[in-house]
Scaffold this active site. Structure first.
Site, PDB file in Angstrom:
ATOM      1  N   LYS A 159      59.119  59.154   4.531  1.00  0.00           N
ATOM      2  CA  LYS A 159      58.970  57.988   3.691  1.00  0.00           C
ATOM      3  C   LYS A 159      59.676  58.255   2.358  1.00  0.00           C
ATOM      4  O   LYS A 159      59.623  59.370   1.843  1.00  0.00           O
ATOM      5  CB  LYS A 159      57.468  57.753   3.459  1.00  0.00           C
ATOM      6  CG  LYS A 159      57.180  56.371   2.996  1.00  0.00           C
ATOM      7  CD  LYS A 159      55.717  56.126   2.834  1.00  0.00           C
ATOM      8  CE  LYS A 159      55.658  54.947   1.913  1.00  0.00           C
ATOM      9  NZ  LYS A 159      54.570  54.352   1.520  1.00  0.00           N
ATOM     10  N   HIS A 202      66.207  50.871  -5.594  1.00  0.00           N
ATOM     11  CA  HIS A 202      66.599  51.977  -4.724  1.00  0.00           C
ATOM     12  C   HIS A 202      67.204  51.434  -3.431  1.00  0.00           C
ATOM     13  O   HIS A 202      67.403  50.212  -3.292  1.00  0.00           O
ATOM     14  CB  HIS A 202      65.420  52.920  -4.481  1.00  0.00           C
ATOM     15  CG  HIS A 202      64.218  52.285  -3.824  1.00  0.00           C
ATOM     16  ND1 HIS A 202      64.311  51.575  -2.648  1.00  0.00           N
ATOM     17  CD2 HIS A 202      62.913  52.250  -4.175  1.00  0.00           C
ATOM     18  CE1 HIS A 202      63.123  51.146  -2.298  1.00  0.00           C
ATOM     19  NE2 HIS A 202      62.244  51.527  -3.221  1.00  0.00           N
ATOM     20  N   LYS A 221      58.942  58.870  -4.779  1.00  0.00           N
ATOM     21  CA  LYS A 221      59.249  59.651  -5.977  1.00  0.00           C
ATOM     22  C   LYS A 221      58.629  61.037  -5.902  1.00  0.00           C
ATOM     23  O   LYS A 221      59.227  62.016  -6.327  1.00  0.00           O
ATOM     24  CB  LYS A 221      58.678  58.936  -7.199  1.00  0.00           C
ATOM     25  CG  LYS A 221      59.662  57.995  -7.834  1.00  0.00           C
ATOM     26  CD  LYS A 221      59.162  57.606  -9.199  1.00  0.00           C
ATOM     27  CE  LYS A 221      60.262  56.930  -9.981  1.00  0.00           C
ATOM     28  NZ  LYS A 221      59.776  56.375 -11.233  1.00  0.00           N
ATOM     29  N   HIS A 226      65.686  48.186  -1.818  1.00  0.00           N
ATOM     30  CA  HIS A 226      66.000  46.922  -2.495  1.00  0.00           C
ATOM     31  C   HIS A 226      67.462  46.564  -2.279  1.00  0.00           C
ATOM     32  O   HIS A 226      67.817  45.405  -2.067  1.00  0.00           O
ATOM     33  CB  HIS A 226      65.720  47.024  -3.994  1.00  0.00           C
ATOM     34  CG  HIS A 226      64.359  47.559  -4.320  1.00  0.00           C
ATOM     35  ND1 HIS A 226      64.158  48.732  -4.997  1.00  0.00           N
ATOM     36  CD2 HIS A 226      63.126  47.094  -4.003  1.00  0.00           C
ATOM     37  CE1 HIS A 226      62.866  48.955  -5.118  1.00  0.00           C
ATOM     38  NE2 HIS A 226      62.208  47.984  -4.509  1.00  0.00           N
ATOM     39  N   CYS A 252      44.127  45.594  -4.444  1.00  0.00           N
ATOM     40  CA  CYS A 252      45.044  46.735  -4.570  1.00  0.00           C
ATOM     41  C   CYS A 252      46.132  46.319  -5.549  1.00  0.00           C
ATOM     42  O   CYS A 252      46.890  45.397  -5.268  1.00  0.00           O
ATOM     43  CB  CYS A 252      45.648  47.120  -3.222  1.00  0.00           C
ATOM     44  SG  CYS A 252      47.000  48.318  -3.412  1.00  0.00           S
ATOM     45  N   HIS A 301      48.891  51.443   0.817  1.00  0.00           N
ATOM     46  CA  HIS A 301      49.153  52.537  -0.120  1.00  0.00           C
ATOM     47  C   HIS A 301      48.245  53.753   0.085  1.00  0.00           C
ATOM     48  O   HIS A 301      48.464  54.793  -0.540  1.00  0.00           O
ATOM     49  CB  HIS A 301      49.027  52.040  -1.564  1.00  0.00           C
ATOM     50  CG  HIS A 301      50.116  51.082  -1.936  1.00  0.00           C
ATOM     51  ND1 HIS A 301      49.999  49.729  -1.755  1.00  0.00           N
ATOM     52  CD2 HIS A 301      51.353  51.289  -2.423  1.00  0.00           C
ATOM     53  CE1 HIS A 301      51.108  49.145  -2.139  1.00  0.00           C
ATOM     54  NE2 HIS A 301      51.957  50.060  -2.539  1.00  0.00           N
ATOM     55  N   CYS A 308      49.878  46.578  -4.347  1.00  0.00           N
ATOM     56  CA  CYS A 308      50.189  45.470  -3.417  1.00  0.00           C
ATOM     57  C   CYS A 308      50.068  44.118  -4.110  1.00  0.00           C
ATOM     58  O   CYS A 308      50.569  43.134  -3.606  1.00  0.00           O
ATOM     59  CB  CYS A 308      49.200  45.377  -2.259  1.00  0.00           C
ATOM     60  SG  CYS A 308      49.242  46.651  -1.050  1.00  0.00           S
ATOM     61  N   CYS A 343      43.328  51.209   0.404  1.00  0.00           N
ATOM     62  CA  CYS A 343      44.297  50.178   0.768  1.00  0.00           C
ATOM     63  C   CYS A 343      45.049  50.630   2.022  1.00  0.00           C
ATOM     64  O   CYS A 343      45.535  51.760   2.068  1.00  0.00           O
ATOM     65  CB  CYS A 343      45.278  49.974  -0.385  1.00  0.00           C
ATOM     66  SG  CYS A 343      46.821  49.214   0.133  1.00  0.00           S
TER      67      CYS A 343
END
Ligand code: MSP
Length: 615
Positions: free
Chosen positions: A294, A19, A297, A22, A127, A147, A130, A144
């Site tokens: 943020k 996405h 999805k 990246h 996690c 997350h 992670c 975590c």
């Protein structure tokens, strides 16, 4: 002076397609690599995928495919995306490549020989998203900290790395090499973390097998981060990058800020232990949000770089993300802003400069002479270089746009269309400016820069410009970046930002519990079912609702045959006002899933007698 330069991106998890985030790291790394090639530096650029670990193993299991097949699919998606985005990596490494696996085992042995690895029992928290161990103290209410999801208890035999031993050597190294961790805020963060005390870390797992086997230790696989970090080094043992871990090479790891601890603490410590040099710089960039939120999805706001590049051109997308935020800062992505910059800076500023210049050269048919003075070109170019050396592509672009704007202002001011204007000089100067820009823009706009040179009639490949004016034969101009008009803008925005799912019900849409209780919902059992004459979709049913029998008409004939229904228990709304449908009286309603067309009837997961209340 030409040097050797080696730039890397993180290797991406093969958990999904790439996405915006990246693409960002990869495009920045690409611009840096292209800049260094332009300068004549011996340059290598590496990217790839992180194939191993518990996360991928679990995703593959959930998808009922082997981890390898799962990893292959997404590694291919990354490869294809980078091709589409004009990424000029020299190699693409995967942690499942056999030569990489051998290097991981090599490194392990070197660290073990140093006395830095020992066997122990691990008990703590992990996690999986992670791929990271956490101490009790680091958790936030058992979740975590990244997350915000529950972590898992891990209790297994594990090899440890003596990270604690490297606390002082690391601090000494940071002090002597302020360029290692950038920008400053990350350097301070990392140094504070190390000063706070380093614990030895677990570097092997035994509860799953998707990883590099630990040498001489059956059942253990190498912790995924040790495996992954090694990629930067293992690639330099391949022909394409051979020798690029030598001392004279400038090695830049470009990463997102969330993985600074792995790159600026663990990786240097592993390298020290193995007796290998450290990278020159770990540069931590910021995170993109989308319209202030943020990217996720669940929210449905994940930005697909391929869609934007197809609709607007790869270079326009590259330009926007390189220009919008200074490297290191967080940024907010907005589709509106993308289109605004496109029209103002690409179509207008740059596109017009080239268009006007070539148009006039064509019209006046003159052989231009140039003295390139009016733009302070030499100065600007050295500032552009400085910004690129300092890993600040957005500033380098600002420098170039100052030149572009100066070019346009120069044409307005000198008005070469006036009969007494010194045309050869004026046009010569702006033409030379366009030539220089067509080289300097190459790291950012690799595709359009080639087109600029084509229109200018330059047959030279991009290189760092020399100041001698060259002869070239401009052709007729075609717009570099066609303007996006309002209609097209609307069309694009509608396509890129489809309406989100309906927001949670507003107060007016909500009902009270008392209102809900007015519904007389009960278990009903179908006693008989038959078609309604001349109505394809309808069935006439008799339902036992405990205290009575009811006749209803239901629009389910396209999904169910009458004989399938007899005996079925369903949820029945008993106090619906009766109605006559196609001449048949209907006294209630059976509940079913589906909108236009019924997909499934409601039912009960255990048996209950007809008439039982449903609430
Ligand atoms: N596999 C590890 C890295 C191992 S490197 C030895 C990993 N992979 S990842 O697929 O999760 O990619 C993380 C990287 O993607 C970040 O470091 C950053 O480069 C990029 N980004 C992901 N989301 C991002 C944003 N929303 N914004 C900017 N970049 C982010 O971590």
């Amino acid at each position: 002076m030409a040097k050797r330069f080696y730039v890397t991106t993180p290797i991406y998890y093969v958990s999904d397609v790439p996405h915006l985030g990246h693409a960002y790291t990869t495009i920045v790394a690409d611009a840096l690599a292209r800049y260094h090639r332009l300068r004549g530096d011996d340059t290598r650029f590496l990217t790839g995928t992180d194939d191993h670990g518990q996360k991928i193993a679990r995703l593959a299991e959930a998808a009922s495919v082997s981890p390898r097949a799962f990893a292959d699919k997404f590694a291919d998606a990354y490869r294809a995306a980078w091709r589409a985005l004009e990424i000029s990596n020299d190699d693409f490494i995967r942690t499942t490549d056999p030569d990489h696996e051998a290097t991981v085992q090599d490194l392990w042995r070197r660290m073990a020989e140093k006395g830095d690895i020992y066997l122990g029992d691990y008990e703590g928290w992990y996690c999986v998203p992670c791929e990271q161990f956490y101490t009790e103290k680091e958790l936030e209410k058992g979740h975590c900290p990244v997350h915000k999801k529950p972590v898992e208890k891990v209790k297994e035999q594990s090899y440890y790395f003596r990270l604690s031993k490297y606390q002082e050597p690391l601090l000494a190294y940071y002090a002597a090499h302020p360029e290692l961790i950038q920008p400053e805020v990350r350097r301070n963060e990392v140094m504070a973390f190390v000063r706070g005390g380093l614990q030895d870390i677990s570097i092997s797992r035994t509860t799953f097998q998707w990883g590099v086997p630990v040498p001489e230790a059956k059942g253990h696989v190498v912790y995924v981060w040790l495996d992954a970090l090694t990629n930067y080094y293992s690639a330099t043992r391949r022909p394409a990058l051979a020798g690029f871990w030598d001392d004279d090479v400038e090695i830049v790891h470009l990463i997102g800020k969330e993985i600074s601890r792995f790159h600026a603490v663990y990786w240097p410590a592993f390298l020290m232990s193995a007796g290998l040099r450290l990278p020159t710089t770990v540069f931590c960039h910021g995170w993109w949000t989308v319209d202030g939120e943020k990217m996720s999805k669940t929210l449905g706001n994940v930005v697909d770089p391929l869609v934007l590049s197809q609709d607007l051109g790869v270079d326009a997308f590259r330009y926007f993300i390189l220009r919008e935020v200074p490297l290191g800062a967080d940024g907010d992505f907005s589709h509106e802003a993308l289109l605004t910059r496109y029209n103002a800076e690409l179509a207008n500023d740059l596109g017009n400069l080239l268009n006007r210049t070539l148009g006039m050269v064509h019209k006046y048919g003159i052989v231009p002479k140039s003295n390139i003075d009016p733009f302070d070109l030499e100065n600007r170019v050295s500032r552009y270089s400085k910004h690129m050396e300092e890993l600040q592509p957005s500033r380098a672009l600002e420098e170039l746009w100052t030149l572009v704007r100066k070019g346009n202002a120069f044409i307005d001011e000198k008005a070469p269309w006036k009969p007494d204007a010194p045309r050869p000089q004026i046009l010569g100067d702006v033409l030379e400016l366009c030539r220089v820009l067509s080289h300097l823009l190459e790291p950012f706009l690799p595709e359009r820069a080639v087109e600029m040179r084509r229109q200018l009639g330059l047959d030279e490949p991009a290189h760092f410009p020399s100041w001698q004016s060259r002869t070239f034969a401009p052709t007729v101009a075609t717009p570099l970046f066609p303007r996006i008009d309002d209609d097209r803008k609307k069309e694009l925005l509608a396509k890129w930002t489809p309406k989100r799912e309906a927001p949670p019900a507003s107060d007016e849409d909500q009902i009270t519990f008392e209102q809900f209780q007015k519904l007389d919902l009960r278990v009903g059992q179908v006693l008989s079912a038959e078609p309604v004459p001349k109505a394809k979709k309808l069935l006439q049913l008799t339902i036992d609702i405990g205290t009575a029998k009811r006749q209803v008409v239901a629009g389910i004939a396209e999904t169910y045959r009458p004989e399938e229904l007899v005996g079925k228990k369903v949820i029945f709304l008993a106090n619906l006002k009766p109605a006559t449908i196609r001449g048949v009286r209907s006294e209630g309603m059976i509940l079913a899933a589906g909108d236009e067309q019924v997909v499934a009837l409601s039912g009960l997961d255990r048996d209950a007698a007809p008439g039982t209340k449903v609430r």
